[in-house]
Structure formats: C-alpha cells, structure tokens
Design an enzyme around this catalytic site. Structure first.
Site, short mmCIF file in Angstrom:
data_model
loop_
_atom_site.label_atom_id
_atom_site.label_comp_id
_atom_site.label_asym_id
_atom_site.label_seq_id
_atom_site.Cartn_x
_atom_site.Cartn_y
_atom_site.Cartn_z
N CYS A 42 1.92 -27.77 14.43
CA CYS A 42 2.12 -26.25 13.76
C CYS A 42 0.56 -25.86 13.25
O CYS A 42 -0.23 -26.80 12.97
CB CYS A 42 2.97 -26.18 12.82
SG CYS A 42 3.13 -24.36 12.48
N ASP A 44 -0.01 -24.29 10.77
CA ASP A 44 0.25 -24.25 9.32
C ASP A 44 -1.13 -24.70 8.87
O ASP A 44 -1.20 -26.01 9.07
CB ASP A 44 1.43 -24.71 8.95
CG ASP A 44 1.95 -24.46 7.34
OD1 ASP A 44 1.09 -24.71 6.41
OD2 ASP A 44 2.95 -23.71 7.38
N ARG A 46 -1.22 -26.22 6.07
CA ARG A 46 -0.75 -27.33 5.12
C ARG A 46 -0.52 -28.62 5.98
O ARG A 46 -0.34 -29.62 5.33
CB ARG A 46 0.44 -26.92 4.39
CG ARG A 46 0.38 -25.96 3.54
CD ARG A 46 1.84 -25.32 2.89
NE ARG A 46 2.49 -25.03 4.09
CZ ARG A 46 3.81 -24.50 3.83
NH1 ARG A 46 4.41 -24.51 3.00
NH2 ARG A 46 4.41 -24.01 5.12
N HIS A 98 7.19 -29.81 11.16
CA HIS A 98 7.24 -29.77 9.62
C HIS A 98 8.32 -29.20 9.03
O HIS A 98 8.66 -28.06 9.51
CB HIS A 98 5.70 -29.51 9.01
CG HIS A 98 5.60 -28.02 9.11
ND1 HIS A 98 5.53 -27.36 7.96
CD2 HIS A 98 4.81 -27.41 10.05
CE1 HIS A 98 5.18 -26.03 8.35
NE2 HIS A 98 4.73 -25.86 9.56
N CYS A 101 8.89 -25.21 7.91
CA CYS A 101 7.84 -24.39 8.93
C CYS A 101 8.23 -22.75 8.85
O CYS A 101 9.57 -22.45 9.22
CB CYS A 101 7.99 -24.81 10.12
SG CYS A 101 7.12 -23.86 11.49
#
Ligand code: CO
Length: 225
Positions: A42, A44, A46, A98, A101
């Site tokens: 992803c 993202d 993080r 993750h 998400c």
C-alpha cells in the site's frame, strides 16, 4: 532557504552515514541492481517497504498503490511485474496488505469519493465476494482487518493468474508468491501462510487459505518469535 532544505540535509547525512560504513556502496549500486524480492504494498506512509524488512537500497524492488491492488489491466503494475520477473529475475513476490488500511476501510463503507472510488471498486469486489465471511464478524475493526487479509489473498491470486508469472513458471524459473499483512500498531509483518511456487500450488493454496482465514481470529499472526 528552500522549504525542503530539511529533507536535503537529511539525505546528505544519510548518504554520508552509509559511505562512512561502506565507501563504495553507492558506486557499486550505480552499476547494477540485483534485488531478490518484489514488494507490492500500500502507498500508506506508515508502510515503508525497505524499512519494515530492514533492506538496503538495491535489495527490494517496490510497487505501491492505494490498498495494494493488483489489477489485470494496470500497465503500471504489469510493467513492474514484467521487469521484476523477466529482467531482474526476482525469486519472491510479496503482496503486503496492512491492518487499518484507509483504502480498505473506505471500500468497506462505500466512502470512496471522486476518482479513487473507481480504484477502490476493486476492493469492493473482494468485499462483495466474501460478504458472508465478513458478515460473521460483529466488530467493525475486525471486519476492516479481515477485509485487509482477504484483499491480500485476492491480490496474491491476481499475481498468480498473470501471464508473466505463468510464463515464468512454465519455463521453470524459481518464483514464489507470498501474502503478508503488516500491523501498523506493532510494526510486525505477519505471514499469511500463502506461498505459491507453481501452477499446481495455486488453487489448493487459495482455497485452504480462505478456509483457514474464516476459522482463525482476525490478526492471528504466523510470525515466528
Ligand atoms: Co493502506
């Protein structure tokens, strides 16, 4: 003073740090890359691929998009797959979802807006396919997290169906496709037990993993302590 000077300063300090340990590191790297792994994860912030598995530049080939989706007609992802398999000859493809998400959460609740809602439609297809599995869960967070897991299972399936992967298997090139879920809350990457190394592995692994997912608690890890 540029607004991004902080980033440039940090970059300089990072490069200096690596060169102090290994003076030829960047010279060596400039001549070739030979990663053994392709990470499909992803976008993202993080979930930074290299940092999570503690790999250096040159060791991980990376493709990231919202909600780690592998779409059969996405030329971006397909080009990454082809280059990774045919040219770099990576040995492992890791599809990494993750928990928590945002893309998966939005897909679950029909919260996508504008352009991105079209992209998240792919995750909604996963949601709709496994509606009865998700309906068994009473907690909202469990439903999001289970859909994060099921999305990985589906996307692993898409990678395995792809003709670039199928061709590699047909010619006997060693290539295994794996499914992982990362937990932003503890930094741990969990192996979902998907490990598909040939066409024969594909269907049995897929069905077993879905059956297993239905039975086991959400977020049950397989990470060896
Ligand atoms: Co995400």
């Amino acid at each position: 003073m540029g607004q991004l000077d902080k980033l440039l300063d940090r970059n300089k300090a990072w490069a200096d740090g690596i060169k102090s340990q290994d003076p030829d590191f960047f010279v060596r790297l400039s001549n070739q890359q030979a990663p053994e792994y392709l990470w499909i994860g992803c976008a993202d912030s993080r979930v930074p691929a290299n940092q999570i598995v503690d790999l250096m530049p040159g060791e991980l080939f990376v493709h990231r998009n919202v909600a780690n989706v592998v779409v059969h007609t996405d030329f971006n992802c397909l080009s990454v797959l082809q280059f990774a398999i045919d040219v770099l000859k990576v040995k492992h493809i890791l599809v990494v979802g993750h928990y928590g998400c945002g893309g998966v959460k939005a897909a679950l609740h029909n919260e996508g807006f504008g352009l991105i809602s079209n992209w998240l439609r792919h995750v909604q297809d996963v949601r709709d396919k496994y509606g009865p599995v998700l309906d068994q869960l009473t907690s909202e967070q469990d439903r999001v997290d289970r859909l994060c897991e099921l999305n990985v299972v589906e996307q692993v399936g898409h990678v395995c169906q792809n003709n670039i992967v199928q061709e590699a298997w047909r010619r006997g090139q060693p290539l295994t496709v794996h499914g992982f879920v990362y937990d932003v809350a503890d930094g741990i990457l969990r192996d979902m037990g998907l490990s598909i190394a040939c066409e024969a592995d594909r269907e049995s692994t897929r069905q077993n993993s879905i059956d297993e997912l239905v039975m086991r608690p959400v977020r049950a890890g397989r990470q060896k302590k």
